[in-house]
Enzyme design. Sequence first.
Site, PDB file in Angstrom:
ATOM      1  N   ARG A   1      13.213  -1.732  -5.229  1.00 22.88           N
ATOM      2  CA  ARG A   1      12.968  -0.469  -4.522  1.00 22.88           C
ATOM      3  C   ARG A   1      14.089  -0.287  -3.512  1.00 22.88           C
ATOM      4  NH1 ARG A   1       7.204   0.504  -1.535  1.00 22.88           N
ATOM      5  NH2 ARG A   1       8.218  -0.751   0.053  1.00 22.88           N
TER       6      ARG A   1
ATOM      7  N   HIS B   1      10.960  -7.101   0.877  1.00 24.47           N
ATOM      8  CA  HIS B   1       9.557  -6.767   0.613  1.00 24.47           C
ATOM      9  C   HIS B   1       9.149  -7.411  -0.713  1.00 24.47           C
ATOM     10  CE1 HIS B   1       5.984  -4.569   1.551  1.00 24.47           C
ATOM     11  NE2 HIS B   1       6.038  -3.771   0.513  1.00 24.47           N
TER      12      HIS B   1
ATOM     13  N   LYS C   1       2.409   2.777   9.688  1.00 22.73           N
ATOM     14  CA  LYS C   1       2.940   3.975   9.019  1.00 22.73           C
ATOM     15  C   LYS C   1       1.786   4.803   8.449  1.00 22.73           C
ATOM     16  CE  LYS C   1       3.652   1.209   4.917  1.00 22.73           C
ATOM     17  NZ  LYS C   1       3.922   1.441   3.528  1.00 22.73           N
TER      18      LYS C   1
ATOM     19  N   ARG D   1       4.561  -8.859   8.417  1.00 19.62           N
ATOM     20  CA  ARG D   1       4.372  -7.410   8.523  1.00 19.62           C
ATOM     21  C   ARG D   1       3.089  -6.962   7.822  1.00 19.62           C
ATOM     22  NH1 ARG D   1       9.551  -7.388   6.019  1.00 19.62           N
ATOM     23  NH2 ARG D   1       8.540  -6.302   4.300  1.00 19.62           N
TER      24      ARG D   1
ATOM     25  N   CYS E   1     -15.450  19.230  -5.248  1.00 21.50           N
ATOM     26  CA  CYS E   1     -14.757  20.508  -5.026  1.00 21.50           C
ATOM     27  C   CYS E   1     -13.773  20.331  -3.864  1.00 21.50           C
ATOM     28  CB  CYS E   1     -15.754  21.604  -4.689  1.00 21.50           C
ATOM     29  SG  CYS E   1     -17.151  21.698  -5.820  1.00 21.50           S
ATOM     30  N   MET E   2     -13.127  21.419  -3.463  1.00 22.85           N
ATOM     31  CA  MET E   2     -12.135  21.298  -2.384  1.00 22.85           C
ATOM     32  C   MET E   2     -12.785  20.863  -1.065  1.00 22.85           C
ATOM     33  SD  MET E   2      -9.380  24.025  -0.887  1.00 22.85           S
ATOM     34  CE  MET E   2      -8.548  24.275  -2.435  1.00 22.85           C
ATOM     35  N   ASP E   3     -13.988  21.427  -0.775  1.00 19.77           N
ATOM     36  CA  ASP E   3     -14.611  21.174   0.540  1.00 19.77           C
ATOM     37  C   ASP E   3     -16.000  20.562   0.435  1.00 19.77           C
ATOM     38  OD1 ASP E   3     -12.518  22.927   1.905  1.00 19.77           O
ATOM     39  OD2 ASP E   3     -13.487  24.326   0.522  1.00 19.77           O
TER      40      ASP E   3
ATOM     41  N   TYR F   1     -18.441  22.792 -10.473  1.00 18.91           N
ATOM     42  CA  TYR F   1     -17.530  23.382 -11.456  1.00 18.91           C
ATOM     43  C   TYR F   1     -17.577  22.653 -12.797  1.00 18.91           C
ATOM     44  CZ  TYR F   1     -15.271  25.813  -7.544  1.00 18.91           C
ATOM     45  OH  TYR F   1     -15.004  26.603  -6.466  1.00 18.91           O
TER      46      TYR F   1
HETATM   47  C1  LIG Z   1       8.440  -2.584   4.161  1.00 17.85           C
HETATM   48  C2  LIG Z   1       6.976  -2.791   4.269  1.00 17.85           C
HETATM   49  N1  LIG Z   1       6.500  -3.841   4.967  1.00 17.85           N
HETATM   50  C3  LIG Z   1       5.185  -4.090   5.100  1.00 17.85           C
HETATM   51  C4  LIG Z   1       4.250  -3.253   4.517  1.00 17.85           C
HETATM   52  C5  LIG Z   1       2.792  -3.585   4.665  1.00 17.85           C
HETATM   53  O1  LIG Z   1       2.226  -3.881   3.414  1.00 17.85           O
HETATM   54  P1  LIG Z   1       0.683  -4.281   3.307  1.00 17.85           P
HETATM   55  O2  LIG Z   1      -0.094  -3.049   3.696  1.00 17.85           O
HETATM   56  O3  LIG Z   1       0.485  -4.651   1.886  1.00 17.85           O
HETATM   57  O4  LIG Z   1       0.467  -5.381   4.254  1.00 17.85           O
HETATM   58  C6  LIG Z   1       4.692  -2.142   3.790  1.00 17.85           C
HETATM   59  C7  LIG Z   1       3.722  -1.264   3.131  1.00 17.85           C
HETATM   60  O5  LIG Z   1       3.842  -0.850   2.036  1.00 17.85           O
HETATM   61  C8  LIG Z   1       6.092  -1.899   3.666  1.00 17.85           C
HETATM   62  O6  LIG Z   1       6.553  -0.858   2.969  1.00 17.85           O
END
Ligand SMILES: Cc1ncc(COP(=O)(O)O)c(C=O)c1O
Length: 374
Positions: free
Chosen positions: A134, A166, A36, A222, A314-316, A267
């Site tokens: 969550r 999770h 992701k 995961r 700064c920004m850049d 700045y």
């Molecule tokens: C549902 C779920 N599974 C697995 C992960 C992977 O977590 P991590 O990067 O701590 O291994 C995440 C990341 O936040 C997640 O939201």
Amino acid sequence: MSYYPARAVVDLAAIRANVARLREYAATAQVMAVVKADAYGHGLVPVARAAREAGAAWLGVAQLSEALALRAAGDTGRVLAWLYGPGAPLAECVAAEIDLSVPAPWALAEVREAAAAVGRPARVHLKIDTGMGRSGQLLPAWTDMLHEAVEAQRDGLVRVVGVFSHLARADEVDHPSVRTQFDVFAEAVRRAEEAGADLEVRHLANSAATLTEPAVHYDLVRPGLATYGLSPLPGREPAQLGLRPAMRVESQLVVVKDVPAGQGVSYGHTYTTRSDTRLAVVPLGYGDGVPRHASNAAEVQVGGHRFRIAGRVCMDQLVLDVGGTSAAEGDRVVLFGPGDDGEPTAQDWADAVGTINYEIVTRLGARVPREYVG
Ligand SMILES: Cc1ncc(COP(=O)(O)O)c(C=O)c1O
């Protein structure tokens, strides 16, 4: 350096090696590489390919758009997406054989509708909130949702292929909440199987639990962060875990000039030179995802020396005080990398700015070109 005077070099050999190492930790469980957020800033499609090559049986994403991008890139393996809102284009995802998380009753209703429209059962993973507080449903509400899902399965609209959760505190080794969450998860799985779900995968282990809690691996782990070679465990270096950081962010000095003592820098003049010295400009800033909190805090490496950022980011652009060295325009600057050559790491940056290594790599701006090696 082409049009952009900076780049993130991503080592795909490191990604493959990390996934291979995670498969060893996982033992009999399968591995879902979590890709992701543009693969935590490393680049979705190249990382996904590397992870598949190294044997990741699953890819995990948050957004539907990320899952569809994987399909558009030709990925045909198992993909799970776990975040969408009411009215999302679920039919497109069911048609693309993307597994969907069901975190709430409304989602189950929309998945059923999508499956009916496509004429094929949707593969779903029911989300139980075992204590993260969550997404997903707490046990009593989850059981109601489970029974609705099993009914939809009897109607041929869904297949309940997974139950997942999770962990909130797996990075705190031996934290009792992991055991508590595990117990709730075991009960959720028991109820699902009793209700008639034929589960392919039961999963709740993130990177930290993959590395330290074999008891919670179940059928699938995961790992996200560890795929990129970063450590989720405070005080444990990636190398100690058999992992290798995959990203190096580098740029070049674009202006180097002599300045007198007393020169305010950037700045707000939050840095002032103490003696006659030289300032060097690095063409990266918060517009590239360099945290502004790195002002006067984080270090970068130029020619074997480390320099703390002088004044505000700064920004850049950001500025270094490189007095007493032979730093010159065009010299390479490394913001962070694996640390092999004495350069700072993403963890060093996280420590300097008061955040976590996850954020340092993930926030790197889309405008910084990614270059792939390995
Ligand atoms: C549902 C779920 N599974 C697995 C992960 C992977 O977590 P991590 O990067 O701590 O291994 C995440 C990341 O936040 C997640 O939201």
